[in-house]
Design a protein around this motif. Structure first.
Motif: not given
Lengths: 116, 116
Positions: A1-8, A105-108, A93-94, A25-31
């Motif tokens: 799964a794709q995930k975006i993290t914005q910690t601030q 997919i957007f972060g917070a 976003a990614m 960000y977290d993804t296993s996509d090659p592109s």
């Protein structure tokens, strides 16, 4: 799964100084593609900058630059010479192959306040 | 040229009522997206149209939500039996569906839906 993290959740910067907004960000996509959007109080999302996962150089658009560190899966936005009008919410976003390469997919988000 | 427009800008309704939200994309953009943004969060993907067909509706939360784009231009998001949890800003975006990954999405100002 794709995930975006914005910690601030919020950042403050003095006018004319530079500021860095973090994004991992977290993804296993090659592109995949990474985007930053600005959302002022009016609510409209404004595109700022794009970085493709295979781009060799960090993206730049005027006062905006993207510090892309692929191995660390980070895509931090750098705003140089901050202006009062930069005060807004900023979203990372990614988009990737596993998402059909269409939906974002957007972060917070990070709220930036620029002080005179 | 005109950007993405959304109507109404604000919609207040009562629990259990039916609502329609309209999106008019940028002329010539074949791709159209709906997102939902709850207070203090980033936008969440709902549905993506390529032309007249819904290419990805994986983000629709349940069968009370439905969207159409009958002529490949204007889209309508329809919500049946509204619930208080449906209160959010509904954002529409369009893109020219360029190959290569960047394919920037242009967002409208959103419709703020409040369910009492």
């Amino acid at each position: 799964a794709q995930k975006i993290t914005q910690t601030q959740p919020g950042m403050f910067v003095q006018e004319k100084e530079a500021v860095t907004l973090d994004c991992t960000y977290d993804t296993s996509d090659p592109s995949y593609g990474l985007f930053w959007y600005k959302q002022p109080s009016s609510g409209e999302m404004i595109f700022l900058i794009y970085q493709g996962s295979y781009d060799q150089q960090n993206a730049t658009e005027g006062r905006y630059s993207l510090n892309f560190q692929k191995a660390r899966k980070s895509a931090n936005l750098v705003i140089s010479a901050s202006q009062l009008g930069d005060s807004a919410m900023y979203f990372c976003a990614m988009r990737g192959v596993s998402g059909g390469y269409n939906k974002l997919i957007f972060g917070a988000g990070t709220r930036l306040a620029v002080h005179p | 040229g005109a950007g993405v427009s959304q109507t109404p800008s604000n919609k207040v309704t009562e629990k259990g009522k039916y609502v329609e939200l309209r999106c008019d994309p940028i002329s010539g953009h074949t791709a159209l997206y709906w997102y939902r943004q709850s207070l203090g969060q980033g936008p969440e993907f709902l549905i993506y149209f390529q032309g007249t067909g819904a290419a990805d509706d994986s983000g629709l939360p349940n069968d009370r939500f439905f969207a159409v784009r009958p002529e490949g231009s204007v889209s309508t998001l329809k919500i049946q039996r509204t619930e208080r949890g449906d209160s959010a800003v509904y954002l529409c975006a369009s893109s020219p569906n360029l190959a290569g990954g960047r394919d920037e999405q242009f967002f409208g100002p959103g419709t703020r839906l409040t369910v009492l």
